[in-house]
Design a protein around this motif. Sequence first.
Motif, PDB file in Angstrom:
ATOM      1  N   ALA A  99      51.646  40.627  31.725  1.00  0.00           N
ATOM      2  CA  ALA A  99      51.121  40.405  33.063  1.00  0.00           C
ATOM      3  C   ALA A  99      49.620  40.647  33.152  1.00  0.00           C
ATOM      4  O   ALA A  99      48.943  40.016  33.947  1.00  0.00           O
ATOM      5  CB  ALA A  99      51.846  41.302  34.061  1.00  0.00           C
ATOM      6  N   GLY A 100      49.137  41.568  32.374  1.00  0.00           N
ATOM      7  CA  GLY A 100      47.716  41.836  32.397  1.00  0.00           C
ATOM      8  C   GLY A 100      47.292  42.722  33.563  1.00  0.00           C
ATOM      9  O   GLY A 100      48.093  43.235  34.336  1.00  0.00           O
ATOM     10  N   ARG A 101      46.010  42.869  33.694  1.00  0.00           N
ATOM     11  CA  ARG A 101      45.428  43.785  34.674  1.00  0.00           C
ATOM     12  C   ARG A 101      45.700  43.351  36.115  1.00  0.00           C
ATOM     13  O   ARG A 101      45.950  44.195  36.978  1.00  0.00           O
ATOM     14  CB  ARG A 101      43.917  43.876  34.422  1.00  0.00           C
ATOM     15  CG  ARG A 101      43.211  44.858  35.271  1.00  0.00           C
ATOM     16  CD  ARG A 101      43.558  46.246  34.845  1.00  0.00           C
ATOM     17  NE  ARG A 101      42.806  47.215  35.623  1.00  0.00           N
ATOM     18  CZ  ARG A 101      42.943  48.498  35.490  1.00  0.00           C
ATOM     19  NH1 ARG A 101      43.789  48.988  34.618  1.00  0.00           N
ATOM     20  NH2 ARG A 101      42.246  49.323  36.214  1.00  0.00           N
ATOM     21  N   GLU A 102      45.652  42.071  36.382  1.00  0.00           N
ATOM     22  CA  GLU A 102      45.836  41.588  37.758  1.00  0.00           C
ATOM     23  C   GLU A 102      47.218  41.956  38.288  1.00  0.00           C
ATOM     24  O   GLU A 102      47.356  42.473  39.398  1.00  0.00           O
ATOM     25  CB  GLU A 102      45.651  40.078  37.812  1.00  0.00           C
ATOM     26  CG  GLU A 102      45.773  39.497  39.211  1.00  0.00           C
ATOM     27  CD  GLU A 102      45.562  37.988  39.213  1.00  0.00           C
ATOM     28  OE1 GLU A 102      46.152  37.346  40.090  1.00  0.00           O
ATOM     29  OE2 GLU A 102      44.830  37.478  38.353  1.00  0.00           O
ATOM     30  N   TYR A 128      49.134  44.288  37.157  1.00  0.00           N
ATOM     31  CA  TYR A 128      49.181  45.748  37.237  1.00  0.00           C
ATOM     32  C   TYR A 128      48.618  46.227  38.563  1.00  0.00           C
ATOM     33  O   TYR A 128      49.197  47.102  39.217  1.00  0.00           O
ATOM     34  CB  TYR A 128      48.405  46.358  36.065  1.00  0.00           C
ATOM     35  CG  TYR A 128      48.183  47.834  36.211  1.00  0.00           C
ATOM     36  CD1 TYR A 128      49.221  48.733  35.987  1.00  0.00           C
ATOM     37  CD2 TYR A 128      46.945  48.340  36.601  1.00  0.00           C
ATOM     38  CE1 TYR A 128      49.024  50.095  36.125  1.00  0.00           C
ATOM     39  CE2 TYR A 128      46.740  49.693  36.745  1.00  0.00           C
ATOM     40  CZ  TYR A 128      47.783  50.573  36.518  1.00  0.00           C
ATOM     41  OH  TYR A 128      47.577  51.908  36.671  1.00  0.00           O
ATOM     42  N   GLU A 129      47.499  45.681  38.962  1.00  0.00           N
ATOM     43  CA  GLU A 129      46.895  46.076  40.233  1.00  0.00           C
ATOM     44  C   GLU A 129      47.789  45.710  41.419  1.00  0.00           C
ATOM     45  O   GLU A 129      47.879  46.457  42.390  1.00  0.00           O
ATOM     46  CB  GLU A 129      45.511  45.433  40.391  1.00  0.00           C
ATOM     47  CG  GLU A 129      44.465  45.971  39.434  1.00  0.00           C
ATOM     48  CD  GLU A 129      44.182  47.452  39.620  1.00  0.00           C
ATOM     49  OE1 GLU A 129      44.344  47.982  40.742  1.00  0.00           O
ATOM     50  OE2 GLU A 129      43.793  48.091  38.629  1.00  0.00           O
ATOM     51  N   GLN A 130      48.474  44.565  41.351  1.00  0.00           N
ATOM     52  CA  GLN A 130      49.407  44.186  42.419  1.00  0.00           C
ATOM     53  C   GLN A 130      50.564  45.178  42.498  1.00  0.00           C
ATOM     54  O   GLN A 130      50.943  45.617  43.595  1.00  0.00           O
ATOM     55  CB  GLN A 130      49.969  42.782  42.170  1.00  0.00           C
ATOM     56  CG  GLN A 130      48.991  41.665  42.394  1.00  0.00           C
ATOM     57  CD  GLN A 130      49.589  40.307  42.022  1.00  0.00           C
ATOM     58  OE1 GLN A 130      50.619  40.226  41.356  1.00  0.00           O
ATOM     59  NE2 GLN A 130      48.922  39.239  42.458  1.00  0.00           N
ATOM     60  N   LEU A 131      51.125  45.528  41.352  1.00  0.00           N
ATOM     61  CA  LEU A 131      52.221  46.493  41.331  1.00  0.00           C
ATOM     62  C   LEU A 131      51.769  47.858  41.846  1.00  0.00           C
ATOM     63  O   LEU A 131      52.491  48.530  42.587  1.00  0.00           O
ATOM     64  CB  LEU A 131      52.786  46.631  39.912  1.00  0.00           C
ATOM     65  CG  LEU A 131      53.530  45.427  39.361  1.00  0.00           C
ATOM     66  CD1 LEU A 131      53.817  45.621  37.878  1.00  0.00           C
ATOM     67  CD2 LEU A 131      54.812  45.204  40.127  1.00  0.00           C
ATOM     68  N   ARG A 132      50.572  48.256  41.461  1.00  0.00           N
ATOM     69  CA  ARG A 132      50.034  49.543  41.898  1.00  0.00           C
ATOM     70  C   ARG A 132      49.837  49.565  43.409  1.00  0.00           C
ATOM     71  O   ARG A 132      50.174  50.552  44.067  1.00  0.00           O
ATOM     72  CB  ARG A 132      48.719  49.776  41.173  1.00  0.00           C
ATOM     73  CG  ARG A 132      48.120  51.104  41.408  1.00  0.00           C
ATOM     74  CD  ARG A 132      46.921  51.307  40.516  1.00  0.00           C
ATOM     75  NE  ARG A 132      46.069  52.310  41.097  1.00  0.00           N
ATOM     76  CZ  ARG A 132      44.816  52.489  40.803  1.00  0.00           C
ATOM     77  NH1 ARG A 132      44.250  51.726  39.895  1.00  0.00           N
ATOM     78  NH2 ARG A 132      44.115  53.423  41.377  1.00  0.00           N
ATOM     79  N   LYS A 133      49.320  48.466  43.960  1.00  0.00           N
ATOM     80  CA  LYS A 133      49.116  48.375  45.407  1.00  0.00           C
ATOM     81  C   LYS A 133      50.454  48.432  46.137  1.00  0.00           C
ATOM     82  O   LYS A 133      50.586  49.141  47.147  1.00  0.00           O
ATOM     83  CB  LYS A 133      48.389  47.080  45.750  1.00  0.00           C
ATOM     84  CG  LYS A 133      48.121  46.906  47.221  1.00  0.00           C
ATOM     85  CD  LYS A 133      47.434  45.584  47.513  1.00  0.00           C
ATOM     86  CE  LYS A 133      47.283  45.380  49.012  1.00  0.00           C
ATOM     87  NZ  LYS A 133      46.782  44.048  49.332  1.00  0.00           N
ATOM     88  N   SER A 134      51.448  47.713  45.624  1.00  0.00           N
ATOM     89  CA  SER A 134      52.782  47.727  46.241  1.00  0.00           C
ATOM     90  C   SER A 134      53.392  49.119  46.192  1.00  0.00           C
ATOM     91  O   SER A 134      53.989  49.582  47.175  1.00  0.00           O
ATOM     92  CB  SER A 134      53.703  46.749  45.532  1.00  0.00           C
ATOM     93  OG  SER A 134      53.232  45.441  45.675  1.00  0.00           O
ATOM     94  N   ALA A 135      53.264  49.795  45.075  1.00  0.00           N
ATOM     95  CA  ALA A 135      53.807  51.145  44.944  1.00  0.00           C
ATOM     96  C   ALA A 135      53.124  52.104  45.912  1.00  0.00           C
ATOM     97  O   ALA A 135      53.773  52.956  46.523  1.00  0.00           O
ATOM     98  CB  ALA A 135      53.641  51.630  43.510  1.00  0.00           C
TER      99      ALA A 135
END
Length: 100
Positions: A21-24, A26-33
């Motif tokens: 998935a890459g960094r992008e 990861y950032e989406q998952l982090r924001k959702s969490a």
Amino acid sequence: MRYKITFAVGLALGYVLGTRAGRERYEQLRKSAREVAQHPVVRNAAESAGQNGRQFAVKTFAAVSEKVGDVVPESLAGRVRGLRDRVGGGAEDDWGTSNT
């Protein structure tokens, strides 16, 4: 055995998602969490769980200390006294708060 398989599948899935998935993503998952963690229902549930855990620890310590007497290490007794103060005082904990 079932838990070991579930853990291994989760680990493999996390690895694949992380590498592909890459960094992008990861950032989406982090924001959702972060959004889920800051949701009032989740925060209330976490706060309740923390409070129940502290109450259980205090009750368990009281029951154990009656059985073993003065054998309980002072470091443990001090921690439980701190929990007892928090439970009795109704102090709120910092669960879910952000320092950023």
